[in-house]
Write an enzyme that holds these catalytic residues in place. Structure first.
Site, PDB file in Angstrom:
ATOM      1  N   GLN A 105      79.561  -5.633  65.912  1.00  0.00           N
ATOM      2  CA  GLN A 105      80.816  -6.149  66.451  1.00  0.00           C
ATOM      3  C   GLN A 105      81.574  -6.815  65.303  1.00  0.00           C
ATOM      4  OE1 GLN A 105      81.180  -9.871  68.732  1.00  0.00           O
ATOM      5  NE2 GLN A 105      81.956  -8.635  70.428  1.00  0.00           N
ATOM      6  N   TYR A 175      90.193 -14.360  70.577  1.00  0.00           N
ATOM      7  CA  TYR A 175      90.047 -14.273  69.139  1.00  0.00           C
ATOM      8  C   TYR A 175      91.387 -13.740  68.589  1.00  0.00           C
ATOM      9  CZ  TYR A 175      84.975 -15.172  69.153  1.00  0.00           C
ATOM     10  OH  TYR A 175      83.742 -15.744  69.260  1.00  0.00           O
ATOM     11  N   ALA A 350      74.133  -8.652  79.023  1.00  0.00           N
ATOM     12  CA  ALA A 350      73.987  -9.726  78.043  1.00  0.00           C
ATOM     13  C   ALA A 350      72.942 -10.733  78.499  1.00  0.00           C
ATOM     14  CB  ALA A 350      75.336 -10.397  77.807  1.00  0.00           C
ATOM     15  N   ARG A 351      73.307 -11.619  79.449  1.00  0.00           N
ATOM     16  CA  ARG A 351      72.382 -12.675  79.864  1.00  0.00           C
ATOM     17  C   ARG A 351      71.082 -12.122  80.428  1.00  0.00           C
ATOM     18  NH1 ARG A 351      76.483 -15.813  83.691  1.00  0.00           N
ATOM     19  NH2 ARG A 351      77.157 -13.632  83.915  1.00  0.00           N
TER      20      ARG A 351
END
Length: 396
Positions: A105, A175, A350-351
């Protein structure tokens, strides 16, 4: 559909992602690992991704590799440069040895960057007070933007040199590229501000530069906000138009759909509990006291439900031809298969993989298996000390 979801094997079939073939359609989503305390690859970072790869994912994503030194969220983070290649090569070799692919990423943190830690001003579309650092961001000049676009292309080349199979360009979470898309943050009056087409210009230039650099050597994906979850921010109708332009530009092999603002509303993406005490414990005074006083305004709590981004993502699936990666609330076979039945080509987790790195293999072996993640979000305050599930006992 329930019967189809329980019998469809497509999630565990091999699948093409641009020039890349994955062993299945599951992707470990990028979650900042907090395992590069000197800005270089460590054995702990390698093991983090090796374990997930051994656990059965088709591809794991290393997060977050900054395109520029000032684009780090703080200095304890890797930015893509020549002397990072050897360490990253060890990481990609370890993942490949487990049979998985690995993505880098890449992006620029922009207003989310810690200016004090980086010893450089945080860049943003417009000068404004950052709620994270309580400092004024510096308005990025046209020269800054040209350099950062080139830095993304250079970073993608370093990713190839490091053995990565894919790059994911970060266009989310406010971002830098995402902040240009947001009318709440972007107050410019030049060709990078105002209209949606102008606000999307920077993100599209980045994607074009990356694709021009890598050609078909590796896959190129991006993570795009469907909405910011912030008053006056990017909303779904505008994001969908941006996605259509990105599709027309033909720079991507797939698009991952996300939401939320690391700058102003971080839990909008994650859903579940808001662990203020855990966040406060990581902070010195007086920030700790301040968080207890106003933390509920920043760490807003949203209820968790399976496939919680599906309703919004369906609107993108209906309008786009490009492959899409569904994120959010995927933790069992039924949710994976529902995503496939809805027309999404890949799912990202993810989690659930922080809780159980081998969850994909467990689900493949037992379709009734469900993630043990309880969405307490207590993993989030650990991101600068080694991102982990706090409910898993430390083997040491």
């Amino acid at each position: 559909m329930d019967q189809i979801a329980r019998t469809s094997p497509i999630i565990f079939e091999r699948a093409k992602l641009g020039p890349l073939e994955l062993r299945n359609r599951t992707i470990k989503a990028a979650t900042f690992e907090g395992r590069a305390p000197r800005g270089v690859v460590t054995d702990e970072l390698i093991e983090f991704h090796r374990e997930v790869a051994a656990g059965g994912v088709g591809m794991t994503t290393v997060a977050y590799l900054a395109s520029s030194p000032e684009g780090r969220t703080d200095r304890h983070q890797i930015h893509l440069r020549s002397d990072a290649v050897a360490g990253l090569r060890k990481l990609t070799d370890a993942v490949h040895a487990e049979g998985a692919a690995v993505a880098a990423q890449i992006g620029h943190a922009g207003p989310v960057a810690n200016a004090a830690s980086n010893r450089a001003p945080a860049l943003a579309p417009s000068a404004q007070l950052s709620p994270l650092s309580m400092r004024i961001t510096r308005k990025a000049s046209a020269k800054d933007l040209r350099r950062i676009v080139a830095d993304h292309a250079r970073g993608a080349r370093f990713a190839i040199d490091s053995g990565f199979d894919s790059v994911e360009v970060h266009l989310g979470h406010n971002y830098l590229a995402s902040s240009f898309l947001s009318p709440a943050i972007n107050k410019r009056t030049d060709s990078y501000g105002g209209s949606l087409e102008n606000r999307a210009r920077f993100a599209r230039e980045i994607l074009r530069a990356v694709r021009d650099e890598v050609g078909s050597e590796i896959a190129v994906t991006a993570k795009l906000n469907m909405d910011d979850g912030v008053r006056g921010g990017l909303w779904l109708d505008e994001s969908l138009q941006v996605a259509k332009w990105i599709e027309d530009d033909a720079a991507l092999d797939a698009l991952e759909l996300t939401c939320g603002s690391s700058l102003k509303n971080p839990l909008y993406l994650f859903r579940g509990d808001a662990p203020l005490d855990d966040f406060a414990a990581t902070m010195p005074q007086p920030q700790r006291a301040g968080l207890h006083a106003v933390g509920r305004h920043f760490f807003k709590e949203y209820p968790y439900s399976p496939l919680y981004l599906l309703d919004s993502a369906r609107q993108f699936r209906a309008e786009l031809e490009m492959p899409l990666i569904l994120l959010g609330g995927i933790g069992d076979y039924d949710s994976m298969s529902t995503a496939m039945d809805e027309g999404f080509e890949f799912v990202a987790m993810a989690r659930a993989l922080l809780r159980e790195p081998n969850l994909v293999r467990r689900i493949e072996a037992d379709h009734e298996r469900r993630s043990l993640c309880i969405h307490c979000n207590r993993c989030m305050p650990t991101i600068y000390s080694g991102t982990r599930c706090v409910l898993v006992a430390d083997p040491a």
